[in-house]
Write a protein that holds these residues in place. Structure first.
Motif, PDB file in Angstrom:
ATOM      1  N   ASP A 192      -0.104   0.098   0.219  1.00 59.18           N
ATOM      2  CA  ASP A 192      -0.564   1.355   0.815  1.00 59.18           C
ATOM      3  C   ASP A 192       0.097   2.594   0.231  1.00 59.18           C
ATOM      4  O   ASP A 192       0.009   3.680   0.815  1.00 59.18           O
ATOM      5  CB  ASP A 192      -0.296   1.324   2.334  1.00 59.18           C
ATOM      6  CG  ASP A 192      -1.399   0.627   3.108  1.00 59.18           C
ATOM      7  OD1 ASP A 192      -2.531   0.554   2.604  1.00 59.18           O
ATOM      8  OD2 ASP A 192      -1.125   0.152   4.220  1.00 59.18           O
ATOM      9  N   LYS A 193       0.725   2.455  -0.913  1.00 58.84           N
ATOM     10  CA  LYS A 193       1.491   3.599  -1.448  1.00 58.84           C
ATOM     11  C   LYS A 193       0.613   4.803  -1.769  1.00 58.84           C
ATOM     12  O   LYS A 193       1.083   5.939  -1.802  1.00 58.84           O
ATOM     13  CB  LYS A 193       2.321   3.188  -2.671  1.00 58.84           C
ATOM     14  CG  LYS A 193       1.547   2.748  -3.882  1.00 58.84           C
ATOM     15  CD  LYS A 193       2.514   2.372  -5.019  1.00 58.84           C
ATOM     16  CE  LYS A 193       1.792   2.014  -6.303  1.00 58.84           C
ATOM     17  NZ  LYS A 193       0.986   0.779  -6.199  1.00 58.84           N
ATOM     18  N   GLU A 194      -0.702   4.584  -1.975  1.00 55.96           N
ATOM     19  CA  GLU A 194      -1.619   5.695  -2.274  1.00 55.96           C
ATOM     20  C   GLU A 194      -2.419   6.127  -1.045  1.00 55.96           C
ATOM     21  O   GLU A 194      -3.360   6.912  -1.155  1.00 55.96           O
ATOM     22  CB  GLU A 194      -2.581   5.290  -3.396  1.00 55.96           C
ATOM     23  CG  GLU A 194      -1.907   4.945  -4.717  1.00 55.96           C
ATOM     24  CD  GLU A 194      -1.088   6.100  -5.279  1.00 55.96           C
ATOM     25  OE1 GLU A 194      -1.506   7.264  -5.109  1.00 55.96           O
ATOM     26  OE2 GLU A 194      -0.035   5.845  -5.879  1.00 55.96           O
ATOM     27  N   CYS A 241       8.958   3.108   2.124  1.00 58.02           N
ATOM     28  CA  CYS A 241       8.347   1.809   1.839  1.00 58.02           C
ATOM     29  C   CYS A 241       9.119   0.735   2.597  1.00 58.02           C
ATOM     30  O   CYS A 241      10.353   0.674   2.514  1.00 58.02           O
ATOM     31  CB  CYS A 241       8.363   1.508   0.340  1.00 58.02           C
ATOM     32  SG  CYS A 241       7.575  -0.062  -0.082  1.00 58.02           S
ATOM     33  N   VAL A 300       0.635   8.330   3.879  1.00 67.74           N
ATOM     34  CA  VAL A 300       1.869   8.439   3.087  1.00 67.74           C
ATOM     35  C   VAL A 300       1.984   9.848   2.502  1.00 67.74           C
ATOM     36  O   VAL A 300       3.060  10.450   2.484  1.00 67.74           O
ATOM     37  CB  VAL A 300       1.887   7.375   1.967  1.00 67.74           C
ATOM     38  CG1 VAL A 300       3.124   7.525   1.086  1.00 67.74           C
ATOM     39  CG2 VAL A 300       1.822   5.971   2.563  1.00 67.74           C
ATOM     40  N   TYR A 302       5.140   2.406   4.907  1.00 67.70           N
ATOM     41  CA  TYR A 302       4.020   1.842   4.169  1.00 67.70           C
ATOM     42  C   TYR A 302       4.442   0.599   3.392  1.00 67.70           C
ATOM     43  O   TYR A 302       5.612   0.434   3.020  1.00 67.70           O
ATOM     44  CB  TYR A 302       3.422   2.879   3.216  1.00 67.70           C
ATOM     45  CG  TYR A 302       4.353   3.352   2.109  1.00 67.70           C
ATOM     46  CD1 TYR A 302       4.301   2.782   0.837  1.00 67.70           C
ATOM     47  CD2 TYR A 302       5.283   4.374   2.325  1.00 67.70           C
ATOM     48  CE1 TYR A 302       5.144   3.216  -0.180  1.00 67.70           C
ATOM     49  CE2 TYR A 302       6.125   4.806   1.313  1.00 67.70           C
ATOM     50  CZ  TYR A 302       6.046   4.223   0.063  1.00 67.70           C
ATOM     51  OH  TYR A 302       6.888   4.638  -0.943  1.00 67.70           O
ATOM     52  N   THR A 341       3.709  -1.820  -0.093  1.00 68.40           N
ATOM     53  CA  THR A 341       3.425  -1.470  -1.486  1.00 68.40           C
ATOM     54  C   THR A 341       1.917  -1.365  -1.742  1.00 68.40           C
ATOM     55  O   THR A 341       1.481  -0.659  -2.644  1.00 68.40           O
ATOM     56  CB  THR A 341       4.044  -2.507  -2.444  1.00 68.40           C
ATOM     57  OG1 THR A 341       3.638  -3.822  -2.026  1.00 68.40           O
ATOM     58  CG2 THR A 341       5.568  -2.424  -2.433  1.00 68.40           C
TER      59      THR A 341
END
Length: 447
Positions: free
Chosen positions: A36-38, A50, A42, A32, A34
């Motif tokens: 798309d971290k939520e 990441c 993930v 992912y 940064t």
């Protein structure tokens, strides 16, 4: 079978692949950016790494970062999904060199089918019907005019490295050839770094029909029937359905056999689609081959009861196919729900989803990675969900789709749901008698 698969993608397709991996007992690795971290892919994967900043070039297109993630996690295969690196021959080749199985086509197949002029030549040699036009690339305007005169106008100039409608120009008469040539070359160079063009007869009143195929490492291929992708805006598909309203059993058989002949001619391995234009006389012509899973693959899954991602993984692991062709048992349609404002020329509408309610009930499937509170980043494709509806008839599917769309609530951003609702009510669409030009005179004013 693979022990661990890294998914080199994001959003709904990454989540889709993770789900199949879980059912197969295969560990999954999400990558992912940064931004798309939520994202749900993930959260649902067994591991997540990441790989860079939001721009695709720094993350989802960054081959060294993706390979480093595979090495860190000891992944023995990589699934590219669709888009990003899914048809990147260099990535496929590097995976081979690092002894990581690329769940997709070989570099040779990607290069062979990615070059549209070469693909046409290959298919013609395999006996697949092709559109009359140039043999390979055109070097000069004079050469192009000579061919156009022979096959008769209208003709279409196409970028050999093209896709998504870029680098294409329709020419109706000789006086417009020079400008179309210059415009197509300029756009192709800007989009693909390659300004080479080829020429074809422009098929009037066409339908866009694709055949889903699967090939194994032994060179055998089968088909899973067609998908009608004629509802397009600027060459981008918005709605897909199967079976096609215009495809008879006889035509389906002929197109399926042609697709298999083309796939076996190149020893194709994996899931792919052979795309055709069908004219008003029912004659069909090869257009291109996509060497990857398609966005619209779920409608084929629903009418054949096959998990195409699972079949992709099994074939990549060396399992042979049965060699049986599959035909629709139901009717199915997919609406692509994009974070776009259809009332303002489909302008992207990224932002935070404040409220979300997804439709349900018999025959309803939603493939999506979004949730209430999720922020849609501005960096990527605007598709946020696929609404897939099946039923016993096309009429039942349209009625059910309209009901499902009316239940689909997404607040905080603009979406294409109002467009799809209007489309389902359209008498011409309901009739099933339309062409790829259907949306050119569609009324968007009240959306």
């Amino acid at each position: 079978m693979f022990k661990k698969i890294l998914i080199a993608n994001r959003g709904e397709i990454a989540l889709r692949i993770i789900r199949t991996c879980k059912e197969m007992g295969v560990k999954s690795v999400a990558v992912y950016s940064t931004a798309d971290k939520e994202s749900l892919h993930v959260k649902f994967a067994d591991e997540a790494i990441c790989i860079g900043a939001p721009p695709s070039s720094e993350s989802y297109l960054n081959i060294p970062h993706i390979l480093a993630a595979a090495e860190i996690t000891n992944a023995d295969a990589i699934h590219p999904g669709y888009g990003f690196l899914a048809e990147n021959a260099e990535f496929s080749k590097i995976c081979q060199e690092y002894n990581i199985k690329y769940i997709g086509a070989t570099p040779e197949m990607i290069n062979g089918m990615g070059d549209k002029a070469n693909a046409k030549k290959t298919m013609k040699a395999a006996g697949v019907p092709t559109i009359p036009g140039s043999v390979g690339l055109i070097d000069t305007v004079a050469e192009g005019k000579k061919i156009a005169k022979k096959i008769k106008y209208p003709v279409i100039l196409k970028a050999t490295a093209g896709g998504g409608g870029k680098g294409m120009r329709i020419v109706h008469e000789e006086s417009g050839f020079q400008k179309a040539w210059d415009d197509a070359r300029q756009e192709s160079a800007a989009s693909f770094g390659n300004d080479a063009l080829y020429l074809e007869k422009f098929i009037e009143e066409p339908r866009h029909i694709e055949i889903q195929i699967v090939g194994d490492h032994k060179g055998n291929a089968c088909h899973l029937s067609e998908r009608d992708c004629s509802i397009q805006r600027r060459h981008q598909k918005l709605v897909e359905e199967t079976p096609s309203p215009i495809v008879t059993d006889e035509l389906r058989g002929k197109m399926g056999e042609a697709a298999i002949a083309g796939a076996e001619a190149i020893g194709y391995e994996g899931a792919g689609t052979v795309e055709f234009l069908v004219d008003k006389h029912g004659d069909f012509y090869f257009m291109e081959m996509n060497t990857r899973i398609q966005v619209e693959h779920p409608i084929t899954e629903e009418v054949t009861d096959f998990d195409l991602i699972k079949e992709q993984i099994k074939v990549a692991a060396g399992e042979p196919i049965l060699g049986i062709n599959y035909f629709p048992k139901l009717f199915c349609m997919e609406c692509r729900i994009n974070a776009e404002d259809p009332g303002k020329d489909f302008r992207p509408s990224p932002g935070k989803i404040t409220n979300l309610h997804m439709p349900g009930g018999h025959g309803i499937r939603v493939d999506s990675h979004v949730y209430a509170g999720y922020t849609i980043p501005p960096n990527y494709d605007s598709m946020i969900a696929k609404l897939i509806v099946s039923g016993q008839s096309r009429e039942e599917v349209i009625t059910r789709m309209e009901r499902a769309l009316s239940e689909f609530v997404i607040e905080g951003v603009k979406t294409t749901i109002p467009f799809h609702l209007k489309l389902m009510k359209d008498k011409k669409f309901q009739s099933g008698i339309f062409t790829t030009a259907f949306l050119e005179d569609f009324d968007y004013s009240d959306l």
